[in-house]
Design a protein around this motif. Structure first.
Motif, mmCIF file in Angstrom:
data_model
loop_
_atom_site.group_PDB
_atom_site.id
_atom_site.type_symbol
_atom_site.label_atom_id
_atom_site.label_comp_id
_atom_site.label_asym_id
_atom_site.label_seq_id
_atom_site.Cartn_x
_atom_site.Cartn_y
_atom_site.Cartn_z
ATOM 1 N N LEU A 1 0.819 -1.215 0.000
ATOM 2 C CA LEU A 1 0.000 0.000 0.000
ATOM 3 C C LEU A 1 0.851 1.262 0.000
ATOM 4 O O LEU A 1 0.473 2.272 -0.590
ATOM 5 C CB LEU A 1 -0.941 0.018 1.206
ATOM 6 N N LEU A 2 2.001 1.185 0.659
ATOM 7 C CA LEU A 2 2.899 2.337 0.648
ATOM 8 C C LEU A 2 3.413 2.626 -0.756
ATOM 9 O O LEU A 2 3.554 3.784 -1.147
ATOM 10 C CB LEU A 2 4.104 2.092 1.561
ATOM 11 N N THR A 3 3.694 1.573 -1.496
ATOM 12 C CA THR A 3 4.285 1.768 -2.820
ATOM 13 C C THR A 3 3.254 2.058 -3.899
ATOM 14 O O THR A 3 3.557 2.769 -4.851
ATOM 15 C CB THR A 3 5.128 0.548 -3.237
ATOM 16 N N ASP A 4 2.038 1.503 -3.749
ATOM 17 C CA ASP A 4 1.025 1.739 -4.783
ATOM 18 C C ASP A 4 -0.381 1.601 -4.208
ATOM 19 O O ASP A 4 -1.031 0.568 -4.363
ATOM 20 C CB ASP A 4 1.212 0.767 -5.945
ATOM 21 N N PRO A 5 -0.875 2.652 -3.548
ATOM 22 C CA PRO A 5 -2.196 2.566 -2.914
ATOM 23 C C PRO A 5 -3.362 2.473 -3.893
ATOM 24 O O PRO A 5 -4.480 2.164 -3.483
ATOM 25 C CB PRO A 5 -2.276 3.844 -2.083
ATOM 26 N N THR A 6 -3.137 2.701 -5.157
ATOM 27 C CA THR A 6 -4.231 2.633 -6.136
ATOM 28 C C THR A 6 -4.217 1.344 -6.949
ATOM 29 O O THR A 6 -5.001 1.195 -7.882
ATOM 30 C CB THR A 6 -4.161 3.839 -7.097
ATOM 31 N N ASP A 7 -3.341 0.405 -6.605
ATOM 32 C CA ASP A 7 -3.262 -0.874 -7.306
ATOM 33 C C ASP A 7 -4.608 -1.605 -7.204
ATOM 34 O O ASP A 7 -5.290 -1.522 -6.180
ATOM 35 C CB ASP A 7 -2.163 -1.733 -6.668
ATOM 36 N N PRO A 8 -5.010 -2.324 -8.249
ATOM 37 C CA PRO A 8 -6.278 -3.070 -8.198
ATOM 38 C C PRO A 8 -6.349 -4.089 -7.051
ATOM 39 O O PRO A 8 -7.435 -4.410 -6.577
ATOM 40 C CB PRO A 8 -6.331 -3.782 -9.559
ATOM 41 N N ASP A 9 -5.202 -4.570 -6.582
ATOM 42 C CA ASP A 9 -5.183 -5.534 -5.474
ATOM 43 C C ASP A 9 -5.201 -4.875 -4.101
ATOM 44 O O ASP A 9 -5.121 -5.559 -3.080
ATOM 45 C CB ASP A 9 -3.949 -6.433 -5.576
ATOM 46 N N SER A 10 -5.307 -3.562 -4.057
ATOM 47 C CA SER A 10 -5.242 -2.863 -2.774
ATOM 48 C C SER A 10 -6.346 -3.296 -1.813
ATOM 49 O O SER A 10 -6.133 -3.307 -0.601
ATOM 50 C CB SER A 10 -5.273 -1.350 -2.982
ATOM 51 N N ILE A 11 -7.500 -3.679 -2.322
ATOM 52 C CA ILE A 11 -8.577 -4.166 -1.448
ATOM 53 C C ILE A 11 -8.161 -5.473 -0.779
ATOM 54 O O ILE A 11 -8.421 -5.674 0.411
ATOM 55 C CB ILE A 11 -9.891 -4.352 -2.252
ATOM 56 N N LEU A 12 -7.482 -6.342 -1.521
ATOM 57 C CA LEU A 12 -6.971 -7.586 -0.937
ATOM 58 C C LEU A 12 -5.935 -7.284 0.140
ATOM 59 O O LEU A 12 -5.917 -7.927 1.193
ATOM 60 C CB LEU A 12 -6.356 -8.482 -2.024
ATOM 61 N N TRP A 13 -5.076 -6.302 -0.132
ATOM 62 C CA TRP A 13 -4.069 -5.926 0.859
ATOM 63 C C TRP A 13 -4.718 -5.370 2.116
ATOM 64 O O TRP A 13 -4.301 -5.674 3.230
ATOM 65 C CB TRP A 13 -3.099 -4.910 0.281
ATOM 66 N N MET B 1 -6.230 8.431 -1.424
ATOM 67 C CA MET B 1 -5.987 9.581 -0.568
ATOM 68 C C MET B 1 -5.001 9.275 0.552
ATOM 69 O O MET B 1 -4.520 10.165 1.222
ATOM 70 C CB MET B 1 -7.303 10.075 0.032
ATOM 71 N N TRP B 2 -4.702 7.971 0.767
ATOM 72 C CA TRP B 2 -3.785 7.611 1.837
ATOM 73 C C TRP B 2 -2.364 7.828 1.368
ATOM 74 O O TRP B 2 -1.921 7.272 0.374
ATOM 75 C CB TRP B 2 -3.996 6.160 2.252
ATOM 76 N N GLU B 3 -1.619 8.662 2.095
ATOM 77 C CA GLU B 3 -0.259 8.988 1.685
ATOM 78 C C GLU B 3 0.776 8.130 2.373
ATOM 79 O O GLU B 3 1.918 8.076 1.961
ATOM 80 C CB GLU B 3 0.023 10.464 1.968
#
Length: 141
Positions: free
Chosen positions: A50-62, A109-111
């Protein structure tokens, strides 16, 4: 990319395996130590993702992996000081996951700005088991 995917899959498998084990109710003091060792490390992987790519399609899984890890640490922290310390560190590293707000805010929006939280951190100062001055474990706990 293949290494990254294997790392994420291994972390998810570890988190799920520990979750399944805890659900059996056969958790002992020794298994708790092993659980914390592997769970904490596995839980860091989705945070890094999430730190490296919070908009990745797998972010919900993370996010689900982070929630599961946080839940397991929270339950264990009720009776284990090391788990409580792991949870404190984990919460500092992970995004705010108030279930009502995380969907509203959106991951984009998460930085992930958490470095300031560690400026005055005395990691392990109150862990109890580790004797930081002598570099040894206090076996009389």
């Amino acid at each position: 990319i293949a290494c990254r995917e294997k790392c994420i899959q291994s972390a998810r498998a570890t988190i799920n395996s520990i979750s399944d084990f805890v659900a059996t109710g056969m958790v002992s003091r020794l298994s708790t130590w092993y659980m914390l060792y592997f769970l904490f490390q596995a839980g860091l992987v989705p945070i890094i993702c999430l730190l490296t790519d919070p908009t990745d399609p797998d972010s919900i899984l993370w996010l689900n992996d982070i929630r599961t890890t946080r839940d397991l640490l929270s339950r264990t922290a009720l009776t284990n000081r090391l788990a409580a310390r792991c949870l404190t560190v984990f919460n500092r590293l992970s995004p705010a996951l108030d279930s009502a707000r995380s969907e509203d805010l959106g991951l984009g929006m998460w930085e992930g700005n958490f470095a300031d939280e560690f400026l005055n951190d005395q990691f392990g100062g109150d862990m109890g088991a580790w004797d930081w001055e002598n570099g040894d474990i206090n076996w009389t706990m």
